[in-house]
Design a protein around this motif. Structure first.
Motif, mmCIF file in Angstrom:
data_model
loop_
_atom_site.group_PDB
_atom_site.id
_atom_site.type_symbol
_atom_site.label_atom_id
_atom_site.label_comp_id
_atom_site.label_asym_id
_atom_site.label_seq_id
_atom_site.Cartn_x
_atom_site.Cartn_y
_atom_site.Cartn_z
ATOM 1 N N LYS A 1 42.632 33.148 35.018
ATOM 2 C CA LYS A 1 43.590 33.048 36.108
ATOM 3 C C LYS A 1 44.241 34.380 36.406
ATOM 4 C CE LYS A 1 44.798 28.279 34.971
ATOM 5 N NZ LYS A 1 45.905 27.355 34.587
ATOM 6 N N GLY A 2 44.596 34.538 37.687
ATOM 7 C CA GLY A 2 45.406 35.662 38.106
ATOM 8 C C GLY A 2 46.840 35.221 38.291
ATOM 9 N N GLU A 3 47.587 35.992 39.059
ATOM 10 C CA GLU A 3 49.022 35.700 39.192
ATOM 11 C C GLU A 3 49.332 34.568 40.153
ATOM 12 O OE1 GLU A 3 49.430 39.804 41.636
ATOM 13 O OE2 GLU A 3 51.322 38.756 41.345
ATOM 14 N N ASN B 1 46.177 39.987 33.451
ATOM 15 C CA ASN B 1 46.487 40.210 34.866
ATOM 16 C C ASN B 1 47.054 41.586 35.164
ATOM 17 O OD1 ASN B 1 45.776 37.503 35.162
ATOM 18 N ND2 ASN B 1 47.853 36.859 34.780
ATOM 19 N N TYR C 1 39.696 35.718 38.393
ATOM 20 C CA TYR C 1 38.633 36.683 38.223
ATOM 21 C C TYR C 1 37.617 36.155 37.221
ATOM 22 C CZ TYR C 1 40.914 38.177 33.883
ATOM 23 O OH TYR C 1 41.465 38.208 32.632
ATOM 24 N N TYR D 1 41.119 37.835 45.597
ATOM 25 C CA TYR D 1 42.482 38.188 45.966
ATOM 26 C C TYR D 1 42.838 37.469 47.260
ATOM 27 C CZ TYR D 1 42.599 42.258 42.769
ATOM 28 O OH TYR D 1 42.597 43.095 41.669
ATOM 29 N N TYR E 1 36.238 39.179 41.472
ATOM 30 C CA TYR E 1 37.644 38.825 41.655
ATOM 31 C C TYR E 1 37.844 38.145 43.004
ATOM 32 C CZ TYR E 1 37.773 42.966 38.579
ATOM 33 O OH TYR E 1 37.526 43.893 37.593
ATOM 34 N N GLN F 1 45.626 38.076 50.584
ATOM 35 C CA GLN F 1 46.511 39.069 51.176
ATOM 36 C C GLN F 1 47.348 38.423 52.259
ATOM 37 O OE1 GLN F 1 44.776 42.587 53.115
ATOM 38 N NE2 GLN F 1 46.424 43.769 52.195
ATOM 39 N N TYR G 1 32.045 42.034 36.670
ATOM 40 C CA TYR G 1 33.336 41.480 37.040
ATOM 41 C C TYR G 1 33.378 41.120 38.531
ATOM 42 C CZ TYR G 1 35.765 42.549 32.676
ATOM 43 O OH TYR G 1 36.188 42.551 31.375
ATOM 44 N N PHE H 1 47.974 44.927 42.588
ATOM 45 C CA PHE H 1 48.272 45.846 43.676
ATOM 46 C C PHE H 1 49.740 45.704 44.049
ATOM 47 C CE2 PHE H 1 44.275 47.495 45.426
ATOM 48 C CZ PHE H 1 43.371 46.792 44.668
ATOM 49 N N LEU I 1 46.136 38.775 42.976
ATOM 50 C CA LEU I 1 44.952 38.285 42.281
ATOM 51 C C LEU I 1 45.051 36.780 42.055
ATOM 52 C CD1 LEU I 1 42.311 39.083 40.816
ATOM 53 C CD2 LEU I 1 43.691 39.358 38.743
ATOM 54 N N LEU J 1 48.232 42.536 48.164
ATOM 55 C CA LEU J 1 47.084 41.859 47.556
ATOM 56 C C LEU J 1 47.504 41.216 46.240
ATOM 57 C CD1 LEU J 1 44.608 44.672 48.319
ATOM 58 C CD2 LEU J 1 44.027 42.297 48.757
#
Lengths: 111, 119
Positions: free
Chosen positions: B57-59, A97, B48, B35, B33, B37, B31, A101, B45, B43
């Motif tokens: 997984k993202g955050e 990760n 992805y 996101y 993704y 917002q 790739y 941003f 994630l 933004l």
């Protein structure tokens, strides 16, 4: 993880040069520094990318000191249409990760 | 945005209903993704993909699932939408993955966004 810190907002006037600095103290060896611009109700769009020293394109310049712990986006002679949010992104492609941003810098250009 | 489209662009739904957002690309980028917002958060994630059927997984992945059965399509699913998932969702694509061999390889191209309201 390469976390970035930018000023929340900046004001400028038409015709001036604007410099936005991004701090990224724990930048990794493979990390590139990329800047994006976002207008209201649109997705971010790429402005410029660099790894070290100076990069210039038709839109902006990017200055990166030798230690790479910060970078400065320079917009020459801004116009009202440059009013937007500018994001500094540091990282390789997603690896644990890393492509995060920050909150961005809201630039307001006044007449 | 050229080469990447999101659908629907706007959706209003009720809490507890399933929602699927679609991202379609014509760039043949590896790739993709998703996101979200939100005001004050910038933004973030969600998930992805680094190839067909390869996702991670993202955050902020809780409450979301994704699927990528074809190179060109990346679906984001909210199994049971909640009000906290009201947001603007952006899809992005990039050409290649780490290690970055040359400048520009990992530049993100974003879609126009999908505004989701969960009542």
């Amino acid at each position: 993880l390469a976390k970035t810190t930018q000023p929340i907002s900046m004001d400028s006037y038409e015709g001036q040069e604007v410099n936005i600095t991004c701090s990224h103290n724990n930048i990794a060896t493979n990390d590139y520094i990329t800047w994006y611009q976002q207008f209201p109700s649109q997705g971010p769009r790429f402005i410029i990318q660099g790894y070290k020293t100076k990069v210039t394109n038709e839109v902006a310049s990017l200055f990166i000191p030798a230690d790479r712990k910060s970078s400065t986006l320079s917009l020459p002679r801004v116009s009202l249409s440059d009013t937007a949010v500018y994001y500094c992104l540091v990282g390789d492609l997603p690896d644990n990760n890393d492509m995060r941003f920050g909150a961005g810098t809201r630039l307001t250009v006044k007449p | 945005d050229a080469g990447i489209t999101q659908s629907p662009r706007h959706k209003v739904t009720e809490t507890g209903t399933p929602v699927t957002l679609r991202c379609h690309q014509t760039e043949n980028h590896r790739y993709m993704y998703w996101y979200r917002q939100d005001p004050g958060h910038g933004l973030r994630l969600i998930h992805y993909s680094y190839g067909v059927k390869d996702t991670d997984k993202g955050e902020v992945s809780d409450g979301y699932s994704v699927s990528r059965s074809k190179t060109e399509d990346f679906l984001l699913t909210l199994e049971s939408a909640t009000s906290s998932q009201t947001s603007v969702y952006f899809c992005a694509i990039s050409k290649s993955g780490p290690p970055v061999q040359s400048s520009g390889a990992n530049v993100l191209t974003f879609g126009a966004g999908s505004r989701l309201t969960v009542l």
